[in-house]
Design an enzyme around this catalytic site. Structure first.
Site, PDB file in Angstrom:
ATOM      1  N   HIS A  31      37.404  34.054  46.268  1.00 51.73           N
ATOM      2  CA  HIS A  31      36.130  34.522  47.025  1.00 51.73           C
ATOM      3  C   HIS A  31      35.110  33.302  47.045  1.00 51.73           C
ATOM      4  O   HIS A  31      34.153  33.513  47.729  1.00 51.73           O
ATOM      5  CB  HIS A  31      35.638  35.563  46.560  1.00 51.73           C
ATOM      6  CG  HIS A  31      36.540  37.040  46.642  1.00 51.73           C
ATOM      7  ND1 HIS A  31      36.295  37.858  47.723  1.00 51.73           N
ATOM      8  CD2 HIS A  31      37.526  37.313  45.665  1.00 51.73           C
ATOM      9  CE1 HIS A  31      37.395  38.750  47.459  1.00 51.73           C
ATOM     10  NE2 HIS A  31      37.892  38.591  46.317  1.00 51.73           N
ATOM     11  N   SER A  68      35.141  39.133  42.226  1.00 57.94           N
ATOM     12  CA  SER A  68      35.256  40.022  43.361  1.00 57.94           C
ATOM     13  C   SER A  68      34.876  41.273  43.615  1.00 57.94           C
ATOM     14  O   SER A  68      34.541  41.798  44.689  1.00 57.94           O
ATOM     15  CB  SER A  68      36.708  40.079  43.580  1.00 57.94           C
ATOM     16  OG  SER A  68      37.258  41.116  42.563  1.00 57.94           O
ATOM     17  N   LYS A  70      41.514  35.144  52.795  1.00 59.70           N
ATOM     18  CA  LYS A  70      40.023  35.706  52.799  1.00 59.70           C
ATOM     19  C   LYS A  70      39.389  34.769  53.902  1.00 59.70           C
ATOM     20  O   LYS A  70      39.497  34.802  55.151  1.00 59.70           O
ATOM     21  CB  LYS A  70      39.334  35.683  51.528  1.00 59.70           C
ATOM     22  CG  LYS A  70      40.288  36.746  50.543  1.00 59.70           C
ATOM     23  CD  LYS A  70      39.538  37.119  49.468  1.00 59.70           C
ATOM     24  CE  LYS A  70      40.449  37.793  48.222  1.00 59.70           C
ATOM     25  NZ  LYS A  70      41.082  39.241  48.972  1.00 59.70           N
TER      26      LYS A  70
HETATM   27  C1  LIG Z   1      40.093  37.466  42.866  1.00 57.51           C
HETATM   28  C2  LIG Z   1      41.118  37.672  43.552  1.00 57.51           C
HETATM   29  N1  LIG Z   1      42.371  36.980  43.183  1.00 57.51           N
HETATM   30  C3  LIG Z   1      43.448  37.252  43.761  1.00 57.51           C
HETATM   31  C4  LIG Z   1      43.774  38.091  44.808  1.00 57.51           C
HETATM   32  C5  LIG Z   1      45.034  38.100  45.429  1.00 57.51           C
HETATM   33  O1  LIG Z   1      44.940  37.488  46.765  1.00 57.51           O
HETATM   34  P1  LIG Z   1      46.116  38.001  47.730  1.00 57.51           P
HETATM   35  O2  LIG Z   1      45.375  39.121  48.724  1.00 57.51           O
HETATM   36  O3  LIG Z   1      46.395  36.903  48.656  1.00 57.51           O
HETATM   37  O4  LIG Z   1      47.389  38.666  47.033  1.00 57.51           O
HETATM   38  C6  LIG Z   1      42.532  38.828  45.374  1.00 57.51           C
HETATM   39  C7  LIG Z   1      42.418  39.628  46.562  1.00 57.51           C
HETATM   40  O5  LIG Z   1      43.073  40.116  47.038  1.00 57.51           O
HETATM   41  C8  LIG Z   1      41.132  38.503  44.609  1.00 57.51           C
HETATM   42  O6  LIG Z   1      40.109  39.175  45.066  1.00 57.51           O
END
Ligand SMILES: Cc1ncc(COP(=O)(O)O)c(C=O)c1O
Length: 387
Positions: free
Chosen positions: A208, A180, A239
């Site tokens: 992502h 990310s 996303k």
């Molecule tokens: C790689 C990754 N995993 C999990 C999440 C968590 O997802 P959420 O925003 O739906 O809690 C995110 C970003 O927020 C992320 O970038």
């Protein structure tokens, strides 16, 4: 007295240049946004396909509110479950090519609940050193022994497995598929090979990658031809899918187990009707309109081409095979200065700093809806800073 430490702790955060605060977005979301009353081209959104403000998602959310109300009023196992949740879970499983799927309130809670459910005190977790915080925090919560392997380094992962696997009952390997804060891709096929060799499970975070990678937008597992291999896929609905919530996709037996053992699914209120319906509409668009993904990739290639135009002074970026392109900066102050320069040029792209990442950087994200002019403006603004 008991809370005085908060003030001195905040002072330390300020001193290190790590202090963070919110900025208010004063417009609807899109490739242009208004931040506190000023217009910017938006290169900092995870809304990769531009679906978060799509009228089809908004209408689906409004219709779901009209029919079901705003809240679900209870957990899935008590009074929170609706047919909409079943439909969304079937739709995720169809996109991912798995037997089943389970929807959580966020990607974060999908990770912490799933990891805590499938490993415990007698088990081992191996994390890529750059994994997302939700994978790391889920690892810590599970009570398992947690070790890192070097970023995307397969000889190092093998070494860790050779040294430690036999001392534990179960082993879980955790990796982002698109990292990310870097934008590069994990070698998923090799990770899955090692998992088979060392009798380990693998959970891949497709946050992502979903909607961005793969022929049908299913993500990194599809793009690496690993759809039918034994792997736990998780992701977010927030996303490219344009809504809110998280999911896990895998075998029917895994999903059945999680319904009985994942605390962040059992002890929380079910996803709202609006978010569930919007996500369902978002996935339908991803499945039926590949042109959104084509536009995104055209823009990704265009930005890379712009950066590589000047052979003698190329703009250095981390290697990236996704919609995330990062420009490394030597210090926190350099990153803040470049971000400010971009803002002065009408571009919103915040600096990402420790402790979120080990080294400072500008994190640019591309959207399917960016125009060629907007991408050129970004590259001109960055060039003018470095020239
Ligand atoms: C790689 C990754 N995993 C999990 C999440 C968590 O997802 P959420 O925003 O739906 O809690 C995110 C970003 O927020 C992320 O970038």
């Amino acid at each position: 007295m008991s809370y005085d430490w908060l003030q001195s702790s905040l002072k330390t955060i300020h001193k290190a240049g790590w202090y963070r605060t919110t900025r208010t977005i004063t417009s609807a979301v899109g490739n242009c946004i208004e931040v506190e009353g000023k217009q910017y081209i938006n290169f900092s959104s995870n809304d990769y396909l531009g679906l978060a403000n799509d009228s089809r998602l908004k209408n689906a959310a409004i219709a779901a509110i009209q029919r079901h109300g705003t809240g679900t009023t209870g957990s899935r196992l008590v009074t929170g479950h609706r047919a909409l949740h079943d439909q969304l879970e079937q739709s995720i499983a169809a996109l991912k090519g798995t037997e089943a799927a389970l929807v959580f309130s966020s990607g974060y809670s999908a990770n912490i609940g799933t990891i805590a459910a499938i490993v415990g005190k007698r088990d081992l977790i191996l994390n890529d050193q750059y994994n997302h915080a939700s994978l790391r925090n889920g690892s810590a919560l599970s009570g398992a022994t947690c070790l890192d392997y070097q970023h995307c380094n397969m000889p190092n992962l093998r070494q860790q497995l050779e040294n430690h696997r036999s001392h534990f009952a179960k082993c879980l390997i955790l990796t982002d598929s698109v990292f990310s804060m870097d934008g590069d891709l994990a070698p998923l096929s090799e990770i899955l090979d090692l998992a088979v060799e060392f009798d380990s499970m693998v959970l891949v975070d497709e946050a992502h990658a979903t909607g961005v990678l793969g022929r049908s937008g299913a993500g990194g597992i599809e793009a690496s031809d690993c759809t039918n291999r034994p792997v736990i896929q998780m992701g977010t609905l927030s996303k490219a899918i344009g809504a809110l919530g998280g999911y896990v996709a895998g075998s029917a037996i895994l999903i059945d187990f999680l319904k009985n053992r994942a605390p962040s699914w059992i002890y929380t209120t079910a996803l709202s009707p609006a978010d569930t319906a919007a996500a369902l509409a978002g996935i339908e668009i991803i499945r039926t309109e590949p042109e959104g993904r084509d536009n995104l990739w055209r823009n990704i290639r265009s930005l890379h081409n712009q950066f590589n135009l000047d052979q003698f002074n190329p703009i250095q970026t981390f290697s990236s095979d996704s919609a995330i392109v990062c420009i490394p900066q030597p210090t926190v102050q350099n990153a803040l200065k470049l971000s400010q320069h971009l803002q002065n040029s009408g571009i919103f792209a915040p600096a990402i700093r420790p402790p979120t990442v080990p080294t400072s950087r500008i994190r640019l994200t591309l959207m399917a809806t960016h125009t060629p002019d907007q991408i050129e403006m970004l590259s001109t603004a960055i060039r003018s800073y470095f020239s």
